[in-house]
Design a protein around this motif. Structure first.
Motif: not given
Length: 200
Positions: A65-71, A136-142
């Motif tokens: 939870p909180g991971a970045a999903y970038v597309y 940054h896809h998948g980067l933990p933001m928390a």
């Protein structure tokens, strides 16, 4: 102010999408208060990537939870989403607009625009302003692995009047009222009640 932890994202995706309004997104020296989000549910939402993309289903299954999903959207713009998992409905939340708060000169340089209103008033704009891309896809933001200088901060002051509206630029499930907005913000991508429905 402390950064949000993973428990914030372990709730129903619609609740999280609403509660993100007023939260400050901090990104490597730049920041902005979230004023517009869109929720997409993993189950029962034909507009969600999980309905058509095996890679999205794998992301939801594997990532915390909180991971970045970038597309990359329409071969033109990077779009930044947050992963919600562990509540009554899992999903992805598109961050659609920010009110810039920090690093404005850097945002102006990246966007080649001067007015604050033109910097982050749309999902492609804000990704460009912050310097977000596919790396940054998948980067933990928390939680564990969150990089220094990135995260989300919940400020106690300045309450926002949150209203709901239909989502923007989709061709399926167009009537779902899953866009959440700070009602009086001048930084929205599309004002409340102004979304144009696709032609049938």
């Amino acid at each position: 102010m402390p950064y949000l932890g993973t428990s914030f994202f372990q709730r129903d995706v619609l609740t999280v999408a609403r509660d993100l309004i007023g939260v400050e997104l901090v990104w490597h020296g730049c920041a902005g208060v979230i004023v517009e989000t869109e929720a997409y549910t993993v189950e029962g939402d034909p507009a969600c990537h999980t309905a058509t993309r095996p890679s999205a289903r794998e992301f939801v299954k594997a990532m915390p939870p909180g991971a970045a999903y970038v597309y990359f959207n329409y071969g033109m713009y990077w779009l930044f989403n947050l992963h919600v998992k562990g509540g009554s409905q899992d999903g992805l939340i598109l961050i659609r607009a920010l009110e810039p708060t920090r690093g404005i000169p850097q945002m102006q340089q990246r966007r080649q625009r001067e007015k604050p209103r033109d910097l982050c008033s749309g999902p492609g704009k804000l990704a460009q302003a912050l310097g977000i891309d596919g790396t940054h896809h998948g980067l933990p933001m928390a939680g564990r692995g969150r990089p220094a200088g990135c995260g989300l901060i919940q400020h106690a002051a300045t309450p926002h009047e949150v209203v709901t509206d239909i989502r923007v630029g989709i061709s399926q499930a167009v009537d779902y009222p899953w866009r959440f907005l700070s009602a009086h913000s001048p930084h929205l991508s599309v004002k409340h009640g102004k979304v144009k429905l696709p032609k049938v």
